[in-house]
Design a protein around this motif. Structure first.
Motif, PDB file in Angstrom:
ATOM      1  N   ILE D 242       0.857  -1.435   0.095  1.00 32.76           N
ATOM      2  CA  ILE D 242       0.033  -0.161   0.054  1.00 32.76           C
ATOM      3  C   ILE D 242       0.961   0.963  -0.497  1.00 32.76           C
ATOM      4  O   ILE D 242       0.828   1.856  -0.947  1.00 32.76           O
ATOM      5  CB  ILE D 242      -0.476   0.335   1.439  1.00 32.76           C
ATOM      6  N   ARG D 243       1.650   1.073   0.889  1.00 30.47           N
ATOM      7  CA  ARG D 243       2.628   2.385   0.618  1.00 30.47           C
ATOM      8  C   ARG D 243       3.694   2.486  -0.192  1.00 30.47           C
ATOM      9  O   ARG D 243       3.614   4.120  -0.700  1.00 30.47           O
ATOM     10  CB  ARG D 243       3.668   1.855   1.651  1.00 30.47           C
ATOM     11  N   TYR D 244       4.324   1.352  -0.805  1.00 30.30           N
ATOM     12  CA  TYR D 244       4.682   1.448  -1.853  1.00 30.30           C
ATOM     13  C   TYR D 244       4.095   2.419  -3.267  1.00 30.30           C
ATOM     14  O   TYR D 244       4.531   2.584  -4.157  1.00 30.30           O
ATOM     15  CB  TYR D 244       5.420  -0.097  -2.586  1.00 30.30           C
ATOM     16  N   GLU D 245       2.802   1.606  -3.456  1.00 30.79           N
ATOM     17  CA  GLU D 245       2.012   2.467  -4.552  1.00 30.79           C
ATOM     18  C   GLU D 245       1.932   3.824  -4.171  1.00 30.79           C
ATOM     19  O   GLU D 245       0.997   3.761  -5.394  1.00 30.79           O
ATOM     20  CB  GLU D 245       1.120   1.729  -4.257  1.00 30.79           C
ATOM     21  N   ALA D 246       1.805   4.150  -2.585  1.00 28.83           N
ATOM     22  CA  ALA D 246       0.910   6.108  -2.706  1.00 28.83           C
ATOM     23  C   ALA D 246       2.262   6.374  -3.332  1.00 28.83           C
ATOM     24  O   ALA D 246       1.685   7.623  -2.883  1.00 28.83           O
ATOM     25  CB  ALA D 246       0.617   5.944  -0.790  1.00 28.83           C
ATOM     26  N   GLN D 247       3.156   6.112  -3.573  1.00 30.60           N
ATOM     27  CA  GLN D 247       4.441   6.963  -4.110  1.00 30.60           C
ATOM     28  C   GLN D 247       3.934   8.393  -4.921  1.00 30.60           C
ATOM     29  O   GLN D 247       3.763   7.509  -6.014  1.00 30.60           O
ATOM     30  CB  GLN D 247       5.206   6.492  -4.555  1.00 30.60           C
ATOM     31  N   PRO D 248       3.566   9.079  -4.860  1.00 29.54           N
ATOM     32  CA  PRO D 248       3.256  10.072  -6.089  1.00 29.54           C
ATOM     33  C   PRO D 248       4.177   9.709  -7.357  1.00 29.54           C
ATOM     34  O   PRO D 248       5.248   9.561  -7.197  1.00 29.54           O
ATOM     35  CB  PRO D 248       3.772  11.361  -5.494  1.00 29.54           C
ATOM     36  N   LEU D 249       3.373  10.184  -8.217  1.00 26.58           N
ATOM     37  CA  LEU D 249       4.463  10.011  -9.842  1.00 26.58           C
ATOM     38  C   LEU D 249       4.664   9.058 -10.299  1.00 26.58           C
ATOM     39  O   LEU D 249       4.424   8.318 -11.516  1.00 26.58           O
ATOM     40  CB  LEU D 249       5.368  11.208  -9.893  1.00 26.58           C
ATOM     41  N   VAL D 250       4.665   7.788  -9.467  1.00 27.83           N
ATOM     42  CA  VAL D 250       4.905   6.353  -9.404  1.00 27.83           C
ATOM     43  C   VAL D 250       3.405   5.696  -9.524  1.00 27.83           C
ATOM     44  O   VAL D 250       3.438   4.105 -10.142  1.00 27.83           O
ATOM     45  CB  VAL D 250       6.649   5.836  -9.414  1.00 27.83           C
ATOM     46  N   SER D 251       2.857   5.953  -8.917  1.00 33.46           N
ATOM     47  CA  SER D 251       1.454   5.280  -8.316  1.00 33.46           C
ATOM     48  C   SER D 251       0.541   4.945  -9.560  1.00 33.46           C
ATOM     49  O   SER D 251       0.424   3.760  -9.012  1.00 33.46           O
ATOM     50  CB  SER D 251       0.375   6.252  -7.710  1.00 33.46           C
ATOM     51  N   LEU D 252       0.923   5.353 -10.633  1.00 33.24           N
ATOM     52  CA  LEU D 252      -0.014   5.261 -11.522  1.00 33.24           C
ATOM     53  C   LEU D 252       0.584   4.225 -12.327  1.00 33.24           C
ATOM     54  O   LEU D 252       0.321   2.539 -12.065  1.00 33.24           O
ATOM     55  CB  LEU D 252      -0.505   6.168 -12.718  1.00 33.24           C
ATOM     56  N   PRO D 253       1.428   4.327 -12.827  1.00 28.65           N
ATOM     57  CA  PRO D 253       2.347   3.650 -13.237  1.00 28.65           C
ATOM     58  C   PRO D 253       2.652   2.464 -12.972  1.00 28.65           C
ATOM     59  O   PRO D 253       2.643   0.727 -13.297  1.00 28.65           O
ATOM     60  CB  PRO D 253       3.789   3.151 -13.606  1.00 28.65           C
ATOM     61  N   ILE D 254       2.912   2.056 -11.131  1.00 28.17           N
ATOM     62  CA  ILE D 254       2.751   0.881 -10.542  1.00 28.17           C
ATOM     63  C   ILE D 254       1.557  -0.099 -10.383  1.00 28.17           C
ATOM     64  O   ILE D 254       1.807  -0.745 -10.676  1.00 28.17           O
ATOM     65  CB  ILE D 254       3.516   1.305  -9.066  1.00 28.17           C
ATOM     66  N   ARG D 255       0.608   0.940 -10.431  1.00 27.54           N
ATOM     67  CA  ARG D 255      -0.553  -0.525 -10.516  1.00 27.54           C
ATOM     68  C   ARG D 255      -0.545  -0.514 -11.654  1.00 27.54           C
ATOM     69  O   ARG D 255      -1.066  -1.604 -11.524  1.00 27.54           O
ATOM     70  CB  ARG D 255      -1.611   1.004 -10.036  1.00 27.54           C
ATOM     71  N   LYS D 256      -0.160  -0.204 -13.003  1.00 32.84           N
ATOM     72  CA  LYS D 256      -1.146  -1.170 -14.534  1.00 32.84           C
ATOM     73  C   LYS D 256      -0.287  -1.819 -14.684  1.00 32.84           C
ATOM     74  O   LYS D 256      -0.096  -2.583 -14.885  1.00 32.84           O
ATOM     75  CB  LYS D 256      -0.766   0.349 -15.234  1.00 32.84           C
ATOM     76  N   GLU D 257       1.690  -1.554 -13.560  1.00 35.38           N
ATOM     77  CA  GLU D 257       2.087  -3.165 -14.293  1.00 35.38           C
ATOM     78  C   GLU D 257       1.960  -4.088 -13.290  1.00 35.38           C
ATOM     79  O   GLU D 257       1.530  -4.800 -13.874  1.00 35.38           O
ATOM     80  CB  GLU D 257       3.131  -2.131 -13.316  1.00 35.38           C
ATOM     81  N   ILE D 258       1.359  -4.265 -11.793  1.00 31.57           N
ATOM     82  CA  ILE D 258       0.450  -4.940 -11.117  1.00 31.57           C
ATOM     83  C   ILE D 258      -0.558  -5.870 -11.447  1.00 31.57           C
ATOM     84  O   ILE D 258      -0.828  -6.735 -11.879  1.00 31.57           O
ATOM     85  CB  ILE D 258       0.331  -4.179 -10.356  1.00 31.57           C
ATOM     86  N   LEU D 261       0.773  -7.721 -14.452  1.00 34.39           N
ATOM     87  CA  LEU D 261       0.985  -8.902 -14.145  1.00 34.39           C
ATOM     88  C   LEU D 261      -0.049 -10.037 -13.483  1.00 34.39           C
ATOM     89  O   LEU D 261       0.281 -11.054 -13.888  1.00 34.39           O
ATOM     90  CB  LEU D 261       2.049  -8.794 -12.360  1.00 34.39           C
ATOM     91  N   ARG D 262      -0.629  -9.262 -13.296  1.00 28.65           N
ATOM     92  CA  ARG D 262      -1.980  -9.957 -12.730  1.00 28.65           C
ATOM     93  C   ARG D 262      -2.916 -10.369 -13.530  1.00 28.65           C
ATOM     94  O   ARG D 262      -4.250 -10.968 -13.660  1.00 28.65           O
ATOM     95  CB  ARG D 262      -2.699  -9.671 -11.129  1.00 28.65           C
TER      96      ARG D 262
END
Lengths: 303, 303, 303, 303
Positions: D242-258, D261-262
């Motif tokens: 949750i914390r890792y995803e919450a990072q400004p700027l990269v939140s969106l690309p991290i979520r799309k990446e997951i 992957l899923r």
């Protein structure tokens, strides 16, 4: 010049019930941090309510902390100002008072102006005999440090570190590492919320006001000794509190409350304007500390 | 309590070539303003580079100006601060040094918070023996004063004036006039760019750093004596310069340049970070002054 | 590619009383501007309330204006967007509809990022067959264009102009002129408040929504024909209104009010959220127009 | 009117490699969320890159998602706009397309203006047949919703919910709960970083784009069924991500990446300007997912 590495505690400034400086608490807080194992202390940062102190109080805080630390660990003092001349004055005074380094916030700018920032740091550095840490704190100062700007600043003699509060800090560390020489030190901030990733990416340490510094010291030590998995486990363990402390507006009162609970300072008073905790905050804080068994864990760590 | 009305000159802070306070120039500048006919002087505002002065320098400026004015006109001092306690300290010191009023900028807030602003002014007012002027300067302080907030502040004993820099000021004056009692004073700002409309809408005066204060005094006097058309004609006449001075970033160096040209101060030095005029700026300035025949017109006004 | 120079009127978007697009008024407004002598028209800018229009309405405005102008003068359309893909879409559509140029606002950025801005303009330019004007409007878009960034943008094929709203514009023009090749066009903005100085410093023209464009055309013509003194006199003459129109929040309703008074549009309706003029605004406006004898002066200019 | 409670997934907008809408991925993403157990879906939020979509694309996303969900769970659509008229248009279209609710961001304001915000929501609500959720997102929209303003909005018929992204959200929930009637729903946001405290303080649910919605559903369910300790344990367990995803700027690309992957979407493409993950980001993400055994844990939850 001395090399700064490891956990640097950003010190709160304790006040008594009348909101005056509480010198005995300031001294006991220094003792508390040293006992916790921090590698250094940073005074007069945002958490230290520097913007709510007079020049005289700044000076008292500096001399008190330097004297209390008595050379056991380096003391870094925040000496940035809205204008170059006052920043030079603060820097000069702090160095005369015996600090080992200065952390310098950007000046007040009407518009973005990298050249003005470079000129500011250059002029301060020219007269400064201790290492300078650039304070990258856009949320407070409204100044954005691009990697290009950081690379320019890193070329100024005496400017040897940056303390990052500009998320995402892990990515920014990688970019800075690729752009500046390896001697340039980088401290992570953001309350430690990404300290594990920051250290893995090459941070020199963690500079933050987390009120259980023992854990940050353990995490840092485990990373240094080649035990990243153990560091990560401990980091994950205390993350619920790191996260809780990281809340805007209430971060300062939460930390002062914990420091009071832990006996490090006498009062949790903050100077206005600042937010007061509500009763639910106190319950949540208690729940986190109890659930995570922080007190017991520290006892075990020490033992 | 004294009543403030008319033209209040916001005073620049003169520096010598080494950027130190230039006390003789500060004294001659006070004399210049009094000779120009201003009804009062405001020190330690944005134009006074207050954010680039140390606490000690603030104190020196205050005592120098109070002494130089020697009771001939009221001196108002900017005593706001990021935190309540320092604002109280500045206010106490300024009052002890003999100022007739204080102009108080809002505190630093992480988020909009009207209650915190009311608490800040209330606490300062409780210990303050001179009238308080609220400094409505959103461009610098990031704090917006709604008419509702101003109405709340106007109910605090001792808070008796507001100085507006939040455009459109004419409309805001009408709204404030409709919301607060008629005793509450309103000063227009924005370099005088809307001073004619401000006065027509019920402003108590003009508080700005325009470097030809003689014209503002004339305009104000004509309005007071029931000659709005003549006031307007004079206002329109000097408008090209008012406009030119109103440019962000260069407003301060332009004004210091004029004050130097007029012999009011010795150097036009500003403290960094600040913008330097380029050669075209100086030519444009000269063209405006020459075309408008400002020097000659003042000679005629005096005669 | 066509060369843009002179006075470009930023067009208001007329609405009827129900706040729907008023097409006949849009057509008559185009006629009004052409008759006033403007060299071109810019649609879908801030003054055109572009941020309060749907995509379909944007398209209708563009086709209506292009058709009404019928090739007599160039039409430039605002086609910037928060994201690159929509900006490309808007640009493609506008070019297909027959505009002669596009004015492109920066994308929405979470943090300052010059590389992202360069990438945005590069990608748009690659597919765009008409000249691109960079819209330097920090007050609205929160993006600051440094001279270094402008120099980078000026190297992109197709990016041929910048429209400045970042004060002090005269100084910025000098800096840009020194940094980019002389073919790169610069339009002044800020409601014309510094148009005389801008033109003297090398601006290619004035792009603004001033509601008496005849005067700007005269000023520009006098400058072009080597009569700067006459240009300056005329500029000073209309300055009281230029200044009055330049007030934040009320600039748009003032201009629509004047356009209605002048018969160029039927209603002065603006879409919410926007500020309504008060009765004093209307009186002040009337006083300025009457005092300056604007109507009579235009009649004389025409005769 | 339907009642919204529980976990509402803020939907990403999938694009193909050419950055066009990827409709099959959008459909599979809806299926993924429903299978994960979410109580509803919110489209066209910040995470959905709404500000980088054309009006036509907005419409396509809405109709696709409504059709894919086929009434199984409520669909809420973001229909706010810079101006009232376009917000009304978006709202009307979304309701016609079958959404169960609308989430409305504040309009663009030049200055803080509570009355304008109330007028905006009132006018939209008057014509809107589904419940309105106020989008409290100051980081994006620059509009601060005080509790006083929220209380005013809650009195408008049809305005029945608020989604909070203004930290500290736990404290704000307590304040809102004390100020408005208990029918008014509050959704926590901030990526779920404080969802446990938010639910304890009376939040109606969690509305966020966390890419492992199964865990949020479990946490919510445990809270609802009176097992706060188990909820807390699970929350703490997934907190590192949750914390890792919450990072400004990269939140969106991290979520799309997951999500990629899923297997929920085909490409992790985001539209520019947006930040690309670096290789260390991908490693960190992998480390977190592996360490936390997220895949295995979900399999166990399902079993």
């Amino acid at each position: 010049m001395q090399k700064f590495r490891g956990v640097y505690a950003i010190l709160a400034t304790p006040f008594d019930e009348e909101r005056n400086l509480d010198i005995p608490s300031l001294e006991s807080l220094v003792e508390f941090e040293i006992k916790a194992g921090v590698h250094g202390i940073t005074i007069l940062g945002i958490l230290g309510e520097v913007h709510r102190l007079s020049d005289e109080e700044r000076s008292i805080v500096t001399s008190t902390v330097v004297k209390a630390a008595n050379g056991r660990i380096p003391i870094i003092s925040g000496t940035g100002a809205s204008g170059t001349d006052v920043a030079k004055l603060y820097t000069k005074q702090a160095v005369e008072q015996g600090v080992s380094g200065v952390m310098i916030a950007p000046p007040r700018l009407v518009k973005p102006n990298d050249d003005a920032i470079v000129a500011y740091f250059s002029e301060i550095a020219k007269q400064c005999k201790v290492p300078i840490i650039v304070q990258d704190e856009p949320a407070t100062y409204g100044v954005y440090f691009s990697v290009e700007l950081i690379a320019r600043l890193a070329k100024i003699e005496g400017v040897r570190y940056i303390k990052l509060e500009d998320p995402p800090t892990p990515m920014k560390i990688s970019k800075i590492r690729a752009a500046v020489d390896s001697d340039f030190g980088i401290f992570g901030g953001l309350g430690g919320l990404y300290c594990y990733e920051e250290l893995k990416r090459g941070a020199s340490g963690i500079m933050t006001g987390f009120a259980y510094p023992e854990f940050l010291c353990q995490i840092y030590g485990l990373m240094e000794s080649g035990n990243p998995e153990k560091a990560r486990d401990l980091f994950y363990k205390v993350l619920p509190l790191i996260r809780y402390e990281a809340q805007p507006l209430v971060s300062l009162p939460i930390r002062k409350e914990i420091l009071k609970l832990r006996g490090a300072i006498k009062n949790s008073t903050t100077r206005p304007p600042s937010t007061k905790l509500d009763s639910a905050d106190r319950k949540e804080l208690d729940e986190i500390i109890t659930t995570l068994r922080l007190t017991e864990t520290i006892a075990e760590l020490v033992a």
